[in-house]
Each structure stands twice: as structure tokens, then as C-alpha cells.
Design a protein around this motif. Structure first.
Motif, PDB file in Angstrom:
ATOM      1  N   LEU A  54      23.858  47.599  29.964  1.00 15.73           N
ATOM      2  CA  LEU A  54      24.176  47.987  31.338  1.00 15.73           C
ATOM      3  C   LEU A  54      23.324  47.257  32.371  1.00 15.73           C
ATOM      4  N   SER A  58      28.940  44.456  33.399  1.00 17.50           N
ATOM      5  CA  SER A  58      29.584  45.525  34.149  1.00 17.50           C
ATOM      6  C   SER A  58      31.078  45.261  34.216  1.00 17.50           C
ATOM      7  N   ASP A  59      31.831  46.312  34.529  1.00 17.84           N
ATOM      8  CA  ASP A  59      33.277  46.174  34.642  1.00 17.84           C
ATOM      9  C   ASP A  59      33.728  45.944  36.079  1.00 17.84           C
ATOM     10  N   ILE A 418      26.191  55.065  25.881  1.00 15.52           N
ATOM     11  CA  ILE A 418      27.299  55.338  26.787  1.00 15.52           C
ATOM     12  C   ILE A 418      28.236  56.392  26.195  1.00 15.52           C
ATOM     13  N   ASN A 423      30.145  56.598  33.878  1.00 19.58           N
ATOM     14  CA  ASN A 423      31.140  56.298  34.891  1.00 19.58           C
ATOM     15  C   ASN A 423      31.852  54.996  34.561  1.00 19.58           C
ATOM     16  N   THR A 424      33.172  55.053  34.417  1.00 22.00           N
ATOM     17  CA  THR A 424      33.963  53.858  34.167  1.00 22.00           C
ATOM     18  C   THR A 424      35.223  53.918  35.021  1.00 22.00           C
ATOM     19  N   PRO A 425      35.442  52.958  35.926  1.00 25.29           N
ATOM     20  CA  PRO A 425      34.511  51.872  36.256  1.00 25.29           C
ATOM     21  C   PRO A 425      33.290  52.401  37.000  1.00 25.29           C
ATOM     22  N   SER A 426      32.249  51.564  37.038  1.00 29.46           N
ATOM     23  CA  SER A 426      30.968  52.024  37.563  1.00 29.46           C
ATOM     24  C   SER A 426      30.963  52.198  39.076  1.00 29.46           C
ATOM     25  N   THR A 429      31.776  57.053  40.982  1.00 28.78           N
ATOM     26  CA  THR A 429      30.724  57.933  40.485  1.00 28.78           C
ATOM     27  C   THR A 429      30.990  59.356  40.934  1.00 28.78           C
ATOM     28  N   TYR A 464      25.106  52.179  38.497  1.00 30.79           N
ATOM     29  CA  TYR A 464      25.643  51.550  37.301  1.00 30.79           C
ATOM     30  C   TYR A 464      26.276  52.669  36.469  1.00 30.79           C
ATOM     31  N   GLU A 465      26.716  52.364  35.268  1.00 31.90           N
ATOM     32  CA  GLU A 465      27.525  53.304  34.508  1.00 31.90           C
ATOM     33  C   GLU A 465      26.826  54.624  34.182  1.00 31.90           C
TER      34      GLU A 465
END
Length: 473
Positions: A54, A58-59, A418, A423-426, A429, A464-465
Motif C-alpha cells: 500500500l 494503488s488503484d 487488506i 477501502n477499494t477504491p482508496s 473512504t 490510502y486503502e
């Protein structure tokens, strides 16, 4: 690129828009302000050991802020402290302390290539924790760049932010530039040993007894139990079996250690020939599985290429001894997984039971017998292999459910996972999603971390995630 996990080095892995190599603190300030102005997320990497990647993948579109070149270490033996920049490795810290003193140390991890920035901000534990606590228990100041590009120290950042970055993960709140650490005392020579026992040699009985005594031993000794699968040959036939390695660090000489262990743990059968007396700095290499006599300059080595193998880490906390029949089932399952998974059991007690669970964001204190790290690794490449071994990892983790902490099932931030939530996508949130992992990493401290985040980064730039969100998200 400083990445230490092959599963994030494949060609299809998300790539950053840019990598900013910070050579000066002003580069950090400029990166934050530029990224903020242009609505781009940043990922902050010090050592590159983030076990879910992470800190460097990232996505969403992102920029890597690479702290690795900021690696100066200023050791002040007279005041028993040191300033350590975020990109310095833990091995470099150990080396620089040892160049100044053979009776000082710092409580941190076993792997010398860990970056100080992330390792310490996530908690940072090692084999001195029963004597001196974890890394964040020995931090006395810090420098951080906040969301507005200001450089803050302990006084100017305030008590709440200083509390949050010591175990709450610095990357949710800003960019750690450096830590001021408190050095601790060690004996001129320490004693180490490794004793290995297979199931056939009584490993199950030994591990059960270890659970009963490891936390109650004097705090000068740290006795880890490593569970793995090995090949043994009997009567010309080779088979796989489970083996437990008991590896110790003792702040004292062999004679004292033998008296102590043979009184409290006679079943181990410890002999003088198993033990070696060496300077503390050499013990850090021994614990990293380097042969005795390895020059301490090896602590300065940093891999030039990403690791060729892939791995997945997870963690658990154990509060009650695991029964013998369950231990047998656990070790039998390890064998079924053909040596791709191992566990390290790290005992509590001593200082870890004396520090309040709210002293820092790291909540895992009194009430724990030991911390488990699960490590699954593989050399095959490709999505199919990755999914296979991640399934093994998750399956074993589920099997361990009855034997570990509950409501929440606690986890250690430095062993990023994870799988416990994210959180996806980051860029999306929420407090509800964050609670799924926040309660496991931080327990009741999660709410305080959210309040600090809301105060210092209410627009949630540093995310971030698995970051800490502000109340407004």
C-alpha cells in the motif's frame, strides 16, 4: 524501486504517475503541496516493506514519495538518544549505535532492511520488547510534514498528533521526516541460542509448556517459537514434518541463561554448546539467520532488486494457551501446506504488560500471551499461483479462529493485511469501512485516531486503502 514483495513487481501492477525521490525535506513539502493542488494521491515509501504494497501501489492515480535517500542517523551517546531519518534502515540504526557504544541498543525489528519511517510509525516490535517495550515506547520526538507543507516537531505538532503517529501509522497524518529515539541499555555481551525440535522429538509438548512460561520468564529473556515444515530422512526415506525452533536473546551470560532456562523450561534440554555469547549488534544478524561471525557491515546491505519470491503476512494475538490436541492439528495442517507457510510466536510479559493500552495507538498490551505472525511465501509467478497461495493463507487463518483473540480479532498494523478490511477504491473512504480494520489494529484507540485525523487533515488528503479517515468521510 525499493519493493520487497514479488507479488507487487509483476508487469501489470499499478504504476505511479511519478516517483519523487526526496533528497531534502523541501522536496517533501513541494510534493505534498503540488499533489494536493492537482488532486493527486501520494504513497509514502521508506523501506518498501509494506506487506500489502500500500505504500507503493494503488488503484487510483498516484505519485510515490520515496523517502529512502533521507537516511541520516545522528547518535548522541552522552544523551542516550539518536535522530533517525525516515529512509534509514533499522540495520543502519543498529550499526551506527554499535559504532558509538557496545552497551546501547534500540528496540525494533529483526529484519535490517526495514525503513525507520514506516516501521516505527506502525509500532515496531522486536526481541527487546519484553525488556523495553516496542519502538514507539522509545520515541521522544519527531519531525513531520503536515498537509499544509509545514514541518512540525513534537512541541509544534501538539500532544494529540505526536500520540497518533507513534503506532497509528504516520501516513494517515503526514509524512514522517525523522524520529528522535531513546537508546536503551544492553550488556556488553548477550547470549543467543536456537534449539530445534520436530513433532517426533516432542515439539507439541514443548510448545504447550512454552505458552505457560514464556511470558513469565524474567524480562531479560525473549524466547520466540518458530513453526515451519522441514524434510527429515529416516532409514533412507525422506518425509515432511513440522519443526519448532526456539530462538532466544538473553541480556546476560550463558551461565545465567542455563540456570534460568533449565529451572523454568527443563524440557527444552538446553546445553552450553547451544549457546553463544556475542555483542548485541551481532545478535541482530543472528536473529536474521546470518551465520555467526558475519561482519556487522552486513547490516548496511540493501537489496538492489525486488525480491524474486512473493509473500503474504497476517497476524493474531493469543490470550489463552492453545490445547495440545489443537497444537497437533495446527502443525499437521502446516505439513499439508507443504512448507509454504510458517508461523512465528512472539511472547509477551515484562514491559509489554506494564504499559497502558492507550499510552500509544498500539493497543496490544496486558492480557496477551503472544503475537503470531503468519508468513506464506511462494516462488511461482502468475495470477493462478498468487490466488492459490493467498487461499492457503486465508484458509489457515480461518482455521486458527477458535484459538485467538475475539471481538475484535486483533491484528498488528505492521503486518498489514487488506483481508481484514479496506477501502477499494482508496479514494472512497468511510468510517464504517475503516472500523472493520481500525478496531482490529487499534481497538478502542481507533476513535481517538479519527478525532486527531479530523483535526489535522479534515479534507482527508493523506489517505490510502487502510488509512484513518476524518469524521466527515
Amino acid at each position: 524501486m525499493h519493493t520487497h514483495n514479488g507479488r507487487f513487481s509483476y508487469s501489470e501492477a499499478p504504476k505511479p504517475l511519478a516517483i519523487v525521490t526526496a533528497l531534502h525535506e523541501s522536496h517533501v513539502q513541494a510534493t505534498i503541496l503540488c499533489a494536493k493542488k492537482n488532486g493527486i494521491q501520494i504513497r509514502i515509501r521508506s523501506g518498501g516493506h509494506d506487506s500489502e504494497g500500500l505504500s507503493y501501489i494503488s488503484d487510483v492515480p498516484f505519485v510515490i514519495l520515496d523517502m529512502f535517500p533521507l537516511s541520516s542517523i545522528d547518535v548522541d551517546i552522552e544523551n542516550e538518544s539518536a535522530w533517525v531519518e525516515a529512509g534509514a534502515t533499522i540495520g543502519q540504526v543498529y550499526y551506527q549505535i554499535a559504532k558509538k557504544s557496545n552497551v546501547h541498543a534500540f528496540p525494533a525489528g529483526v529484519c535490517p532492511t526495514l525503513g525507520a519511517g514506516g516501521h516505527i510509525s506502525g509500532g515496531g516490535y522486536g526481541n527487546l520488547m519484553r525488556k523495553y517495550g516496542i519502538s514507539v515506547d522509545n520515541v521522544i520526538d519527531a519531525k513531520i510534514v503536515d498537509v499544509n507543507g509545514n514541518i512540525l516537531d513534537r512541541k509544534s505538532m501538539g500532544a494529540d498528533l505526536f500520540w497518533a503517529i507513534r503506532g497509528g501509522g504516520g501516513a494517515s497524518f503526514g509524512v514522517i521526516l525523522s524520529w528522535k529515539i531513546k537508546l536503551v541499555s544492553v550488556t556488553p555481551k548477550v547470549t543467543v541460542f536456537k534449539v530445534k525440535k520436530t513433532i517426533e522429538e516432542g515439539a507439541i509438548d514443548l510448545v504447550y509448556k512454552w505458552q505457560l512460561i514464556a511470558t513469565k520468564l524474567p524480562q531479560d529473556i525473549f524466547l520466540r517459537a518458530v513453526h515451519e515444515v522441514v524434510n527429515v530422512t529416516q532409514k533412507g526415506n525422506t518425509k515432511k514434518t513440522a519443526q519448532v525452533t526456539f530462538i532466544a536473546l538473553f541480556l546476560g551470560n550463558t551461565e545465567k541463561l542455563l540456570t534460568l532456562v533449565n529451572k523454568q523450561f527443563p524440557e527444552l534440554g538446553l546445553k552450553q554448546s547451544d549457546c553463544s555469547e556475542i555483542p548485541w549488534v551481532n545478535s541482530t544478524l543472528y536473529w536474521y539467520n546470518a551465520p555467526l561471525g558475519t561482519p556487522i557491515e552486513a547490516l548496511l546491505d540493501v537489496p538492489k532488486e525486488p525480491l524474486s519470491f512473493s509473500f503474504k503476512t497476517m497476524s493474531d494475538y493469543v490470550k489463552k494457551p492453545i490445547p495440545k490436541d489443537a497444537l497437533k492439528s495446527i502443525l499437521d495442517l502446516l505439513v499439508q501446506y507443504d512448507g509454504h507457510l510458517k508461523m512465528e510466536w512472539n511472547p509477551y510479559g515484562g514491559k509489554m504488560h506494564e504499559i497502558s493500552s492507550s499510552e500509544t495507538p498500539f493497543p496490544h498490551r496486558a492480557g496477551n500471551l503472544f503475537l503470531i505472525e503468519y508468513l506464506t511465501n511462494w516462488g511461482e509467478v502468475g495470477v493462478e499461483a498468487k490466488n492459490h497461495y493467498l487461499n492457503i493463507s486465508r484458509s489457515f487463518f480461518e482455521f486458527m479462529t477458535p484459538f485467538v483473540s475475539k471481538t475484535p480479532r486483533e491484528a498488528f498494523l505492521n503486518y498489514r493485511d487488506i483481508g481484514i478490511g479496506g477501502n477499494t477504491p482508496s479514494n472512497v473512504t468511510s468510517i464504517d469501512i475503516a472500523k472493520s480494520y481500525g478496531s482490529k489494529y487499534f481497538n478502542r484507540n481507533f476513535e481517538r485516531l479519527v478525532r486527531v485525523k479530523s483535526k489535522v487533515d479534515h479534507e482527508n488528503f493523506f489517505r490510502y486503502e487502510q488509512s484513518i479517515p476524518p469524521l466527515s468521510h
